[in-house]
Design an enzyme around this catalytic site. Structure first.
Site, PDB file in Angstrom:
ATOM      1  N   CYS A 136     -16.455   1.610   0.444  1.00  0.00           N
ATOM      2  CA  CYS A 136     -15.273   0.796   0.765  1.00  0.00           C
ATOM      3  C   CYS A 136     -14.887   0.898   2.234  1.00  0.00           C
ATOM      4  O   CYS A 136     -14.207   0.009   2.741  1.00  0.00           O
ATOM      5  CB  CYS A 136     -14.101   1.207  -0.130  1.00  0.00           C
ATOM      6  N   ARG A 194     -13.796  -8.627   1.416  1.00  0.00           N
ATOM      7  CA  ARG A 194     -12.375  -8.395   1.180  1.00  0.00           C
ATOM      8  C   ARG A 194     -11.580  -9.657   1.515  1.00  0.00           C
ATOM      9  O   ARG A 194     -10.651 -10.045   0.814  1.00  0.00           O
ATOM     10  CB  ARG A 194     -11.874  -7.222   2.062  1.00  0.00           C
ATOM     11  N   ARG A 199       0.877  -1.186   0.000  1.00  0.00           N
ATOM     12  CA  ARG A 199       0.000   0.000   0.000  1.00  0.00           C
ATOM     13  C   ARG A 199       0.900   1.217   0.000  1.00  0.00           C
ATOM     14  O   ARG A 199       1.686   1.434   0.929  1.00  0.00           O
ATOM     15  CB  ARG A 199      -0.912  -0.003   1.234  1.00  0.00           C
ATOM     16  N   ASP A 251     -17.304   7.064  -1.755  1.00  0.00           N
ATOM     17  CA  ASP A 251     -16.047   6.970  -0.985  1.00  0.00           C
ATOM     18  C   ASP A 251     -15.750   8.376  -0.458  1.00  0.00           C
ATOM     19  O   ASP A 251     -16.366   9.359  -0.878  1.00  0.00           O
ATOM     20  CB  ASP A 251     -14.923   6.458  -1.915  1.00  0.00           C
ATOM     21  N   HIS A 294      -7.315   0.477  -6.548  1.00  0.00           N
ATOM     22  CA  HIS A 294      -7.557  -0.391  -5.380  1.00  0.00           C
ATOM     23  C   HIS A 294      -8.214  -1.678  -5.906  1.00  0.00           C
ATOM     24  O   HIS A 294      -9.403  -1.931  -5.672  1.00  0.00           O
ATOM     25  CB  HIS A 294      -8.455   0.343  -4.391  1.00  0.00           C
ATOM     26  N   GLN A 326     -10.109  -4.179  -3.573  1.00  0.00           N
ATOM     27  CA  GLN A 326     -11.401  -3.635  -3.162  1.00  0.00           C
ATOM     28  C   GLN A 326     -12.460  -3.915  -4.222  1.00  0.00           C
ATOM     29  O   GLN A 326     -13.570  -4.365  -3.922  1.00  0.00           O
ATOM     30  CB  GLN A 326     -11.265  -2.119  -2.943  1.00  0.00           C
TER      31      GLN A 326
END
Ligand code: CP
Ligand code: NVA
Length: 326
Positions: free
Chosen positions: A283, A311, A112, A243, A139, A142
């Site tokens: 998310c 996830r 990340r 988001d 992402h 996700q």
């Protein structure tokens, strides 16, 4: 009649990287989602004793960090937390050296970071799979969980599997910032034949290169559109997603972004424009009263906790695939 994806398409992913949602073919995306659904139902590949996943996270994380660790444990392997602040990464050791050294100890790396180019540099030098655990650009893990959640709502079969072709022609509307999450939703949705409508204020649209890429990948007549009106984006959609307005690394823009995004909250009035069966996705982490109202995130349409759970299943499927457990 549901036709399961051919799982053999996953064997070619052994040892591969996942840097972008576009690294997967439509068939591999479908097969990964079906494998994730199988793992969720307790059916899945055998253990991976002794396999080690290294986590290099330069940004905060709850879901991604914990779900990768749990997924690896469920596969019989382990995770090592390679915090940049306690390794030589934080003191500037070159990626070229770090990636080659870690490749001698670990079996995969989940990273990340900020720039997609940093992730690509790790992938270039590492001899083990490198997984995008979020960059400023994408992402992809996700997005797999997000479309698994949408499939559970609209493509579940009586036998507990997924008829993923039922997603074709459905629409996911994303309202808010045209960010990393939006980019992966566009790409992964296009691969699955889901029509994706992105609604952003002017100046916050997704990267035009990613938009072009998503359009070029779109299957089964799916379209990917960008509009600058939240109602236009959401009208008739089967999934409505939002988001945060200021992503990690954009904290100093928070006030300016709150002003720019005024009127873009996913609230009850905006949700009422969607298909009456629509599910709500986020998310997480969420800012109630900013990009989403407390009533919507806690309401009956919300699937955000199933989405967070997914996830784990999606990443377990991904790890099993990249580590060659199939
Ligand atoms: N959605 C997500 O990636 O959450 P974390 O930042 O907690 O990992
Ligand atoms: N767009 C958000 C997603 C967090 C999971 C960020 O990058 O901070």
């Amino acid at each position: 009649m549901a036709r399961p994806a051919d799982r053999s398409v996953l064997s070619s992913l052994r040892g591969s990287d996942l840097l972008s949602s576009a690294d997967l073919s439509p068939e591999q995306t479908r097969a990964l989602l079906e494998l994730a659904a199988d793992l969720k139902a307790g059916r899945g590949p055998g253990p991976q004793q002794g396999r080690i996943l290294g986590l290099i996270f330069s940004k905060a994380s709850t879901r991604t960090r914990v779900s990768f660790s749990v997924a690896m444990a469920r596969l019989g392997g382990q995770t090592i937390d390679l915090l940049p602040t306690v390794t030589q990464v934080g003191r500037g050791e070159p990626v070229a050296d770090t990636a080659r050294v870690l490749s001698r100890y670990c079996d995969a790396l989940a990273i990340r970071t900020f720039a997609q180019t940093d992730l690509e540099a790790y992938a270039h030098w590492a001899t083990i799979p490198v997984i995008n655990a979020l960059t400023d650009r994408e992402h992809p893990c996700q997005a797999l969980a997000d479309y698994l959640t949408m499939a559970e709502a609209f493509a579940a079969t009586d036998g507990g599997g997924l008829a993923l072709e039922r997603l074709q022609g459905l629409r996911l509307a994303y309202v808010g910032d045209g960010n990393n999450v939006a980019h992966s939703l566009m790409l992964c949705g296009a691969l699955l034949g889901v029509t994706v409508s992105i609604g952003t204020p002017a100046g916050f649209a997704p990267d035009p290169k990613v938009l072009d890429q998503a359009r070029s990948l779109a299957q089964h007549g799916a379209t990917v559109t960008v509009v600058h009106d939240p109602v236009e984006a959401v009208r008739g959609a089967q999934a409505v997603y939002t988001d945060v307005w200021a992503s990690m690394g954009q904290e100093e823009e928070q006030d300016a972004r709150e002003r720019a995004f005024a009127g873009w909250c996913l609230d009850e009035a905006l949700l009422s424009e969607a298909d009456p069966r629509a599910i709500v996705l986020h998310c997480l982490p969420a800012h109630r009263g900013e990009e989403i109202s407390a009533g919507v995130i806690e309401g009956s349409a919300s699937r955000v906790f199933d989405q967070a759970e997914n996830r784990l299943h999606a990443q377990q499927a991904l790890l099993a695939t990249l580590l060659g457990a199939l």
